[in-house]
Design an enzyme around this catalytic site. Sequence first.
Site, short mmCIF file in Angstrom:
data_model
loop_
_atom_site.label_atom_id
_atom_site.label_comp_id
_atom_site.label_asym_id
_atom_site.label_seq_id
_atom_site.Cartn_x
_atom_site.Cartn_y
_atom_site.Cartn_z
N LYS A 281 -11.29 -1.96 -3.63
CA LYS A 281 -12.41 -0.77 -4.23
C LYS A 281 -11.84 0.36 -4.45
O LYS A 281 -12.40 0.98 -5.03
CB LYS A 281 -12.83 -0.47 -2.35
CG LYS A 281 -13.91 -1.70 -1.39
CD LYS A 281 -14.10 -0.94 -0.27
CE LYS A 281 -13.59 -1.75 1.05
NZ LYS A 281 -13.11 -1.62 1.89
N LYS B 295 -6.19 -8.73 -6.55
CA LYS B 295 -6.93 -8.92 -6.00
C LYS B 295 -8.07 -7.72 -5.98
O LYS B 295 -8.33 -6.77 -6.37
CB LYS B 295 -6.90 -8.95 -4.94
CG LYS B 295 -6.67 -7.59 -4.04
CD LYS B 295 -7.20 -8.26 -2.16
CE LYS B 295 -7.38 -6.54 -1.55
NZ LYS B 295 -8.05 -6.93 0.03
N LYS C 141 0.42 -0.94 -0.24
CA LYS C 141 0.09 -0.18 0.53
C LYS C 141 0.83 1.05 0.09
O LYS C 141 0.62 1.71 -0.44
CB LYS C 141 -0.94 0.09 1.05
CG LYS C 141 -1.75 -1.49 1.31
CD LYS C 141 -2.98 0.36 1.65
CE LYS C 141 -4.87 -1.83 1.71
NZ LYS C 141 -5.56 -1.14 1.99
N1 AQP Z 1 -10.68 -9.88 -3.24
C1 AQP Z 1 -10.47 -10.24 -2.42
N2 AQP Z 1 -11.08 -11.57 -1.99
C2 AQP Z 1 -11.55 -12.23 -1.32
N3 AQP Z 1 -11.84 -11.62 -0.14
C3 AQP Z 1 -11.19 -9.93 0.48
N4 AQP Z 1 -11.75 -9.18 0.81
C4 AQP Z 1 -10.61 -7.99 0.83
N5 AQP Z 1 -10.94 -8.29 -1.28
C5 AQP Z 1 -10.22 -9.20 -1.33
C6 AQP Z 1 -11.59 -9.27 2.11
O1 AQP Z 1 -12.69 -8.30 2.88
C7 AQP Z 1 -12.38 -8.02 3.27
C8 AQP Z 1 -12.58 -6.31 4.61
O2 AQP Z 1 -11.97 -5.59 3.69
P1 AQP Z 1 -11.63 -4.15 4.04
O3 AQP Z 1 -12.32 -3.89 3.23
O4 AQP Z 1 -11.22 -4.33 5.01
O5 AQP Z 1 -10.04 -4.13 2.87
P2 AQP Z 1 -9.37 -4.36 2.32
O6 AQP Z 1 -8.91 -6.18 2.20
O7 AQP Z 1 -7.80 -3.73 2.33
O8 AQP Z 1 -10.29 -4.45 1.01
P3 AQP Z 1 -10.52 -3.73 -0.75
O9 AQP Z 1 -11.36 -4.04 -1.23
O10 AQP Z 1 -9.28 -4.37 -1.28
O11 AQP Z 1 -10.13 -1.81 -0.50
P4 AQP Z 1 -9.25 -0.67 -0.65
O12 AQP Z 1 -9.08 -0.81 -1.70
O13 AQP Z 1 -9.54 0.19 0.27
O14 AQP Z 1 -7.80 -1.49 0.41
C9 AQP Z 1 -10.86 -8.60 4.27
O15 AQP Z 1 -11.81 -9.99 5.66
C10 AQP Z 1 -10.56 -8.55 3.39
O16 AQP Z 1 -9.75 -9.35 3.56
#
Ligand code: AQP
Length: 333
Positions: free
Chosen positions: A201, A198, A114
Amino acid sequence: MGVKKIFSGVQPTGNLHLGNYIGAIKNFVDLQNENNDCIFCVVDLHAVTVKQDPKILKKNIRETAATFLACGINPKKSIIFNQSSVPAHSELSWYLSCVARMGWLNRMTQFKEKAGKDREKASVGLYIYPVLMAADILLYDATHVPVGEDQKQHLELARDISKKFNTDFEAPDFFKIPEPLIQKSFARIMSLKDGTKKMSKSDPSDLSRINLTDTDSEMVNKIKKAKTDTNLFPTDTYSLKSRPEIENLIGIYSSLKEKKIEDSLNDFKDQNFSFFKEELSDLIVEKISPISKEIKKIKEEKGYIDQVLRDGSDKANEISSKKIRDIKKKFGF
Ligand code: AQP
């Protein structure tokens, strides 16, 4: 097995997507319905480790709570609240940052990903993010934490912090050693545009993900445009290894159908990708469209989301303030 104490959180950093649903929230609902003690948190303090627009953050906090509710998290069975409404999270995070070691944090790969190349400019908050995550979990004596595979390393750190605190303060069992609950298959859903990244968001391309708020036609369109290749439909799991986009689409299909990959491949034997994509979009619409409609309905119910969050934070404050009192005694405060 007895009742588990579950804690997990989701960042209000944008529209939740199919990856969040398959990798995390679907699992939250199952754990709740198996009558475990569940706490689900909108982790807004984590969100501000990168700059957020306050107006958008406020909207996203409510939207994330609405998504929890729409997916089937029931506020009568589970505690739902937002992290910043419970001061104990920040307080414990400080205490634990005095227990965690720099060397441990230096190993965290999510920070490296990140922060990117310009690490000097990343916030200190982003660096100590896993300590706040440990505080979230240890505060409620959670025994199990359902997360996507990407969070496994952070959970190992929470376990290390817990063990060190218990040893340093000669208080065996003071903090629980939480177990990760990571699904064996489909733990990581990938971008529809690049099977090596992956689904996220914050991906600038909306075509890379299925948002849980998408309309039926948006979902169909995104699957139509999802990256595939010119080879024939695969017949065995071995050949999927070198075809990440195809592996991802079949993974999504299998997960929503609750089938083994092998059985899904068999369903589409001798078919082409356009037939598979039609079946996949029908399935996604069948599963996600009711959630998308429910999110809309919940957001229109005036005062409902705020009430759920208020009730949840009252309950979370009651549990966590007791734990903070005990922790302060341990430090001699
Ligand atoms: N692509 C994914 N596949 C499976 N699990 C996922 N999670 C996130 N993306 C995937 C799981 O969702 C939960 C919440 O995640 P989060 O929103 O708190 O954080 P993150 O992992 O950083 O999600 P994003 O979508 O990638 O957000 P941004 O873009 O803001 O960083 C967690 O249990 C995560 O494992």
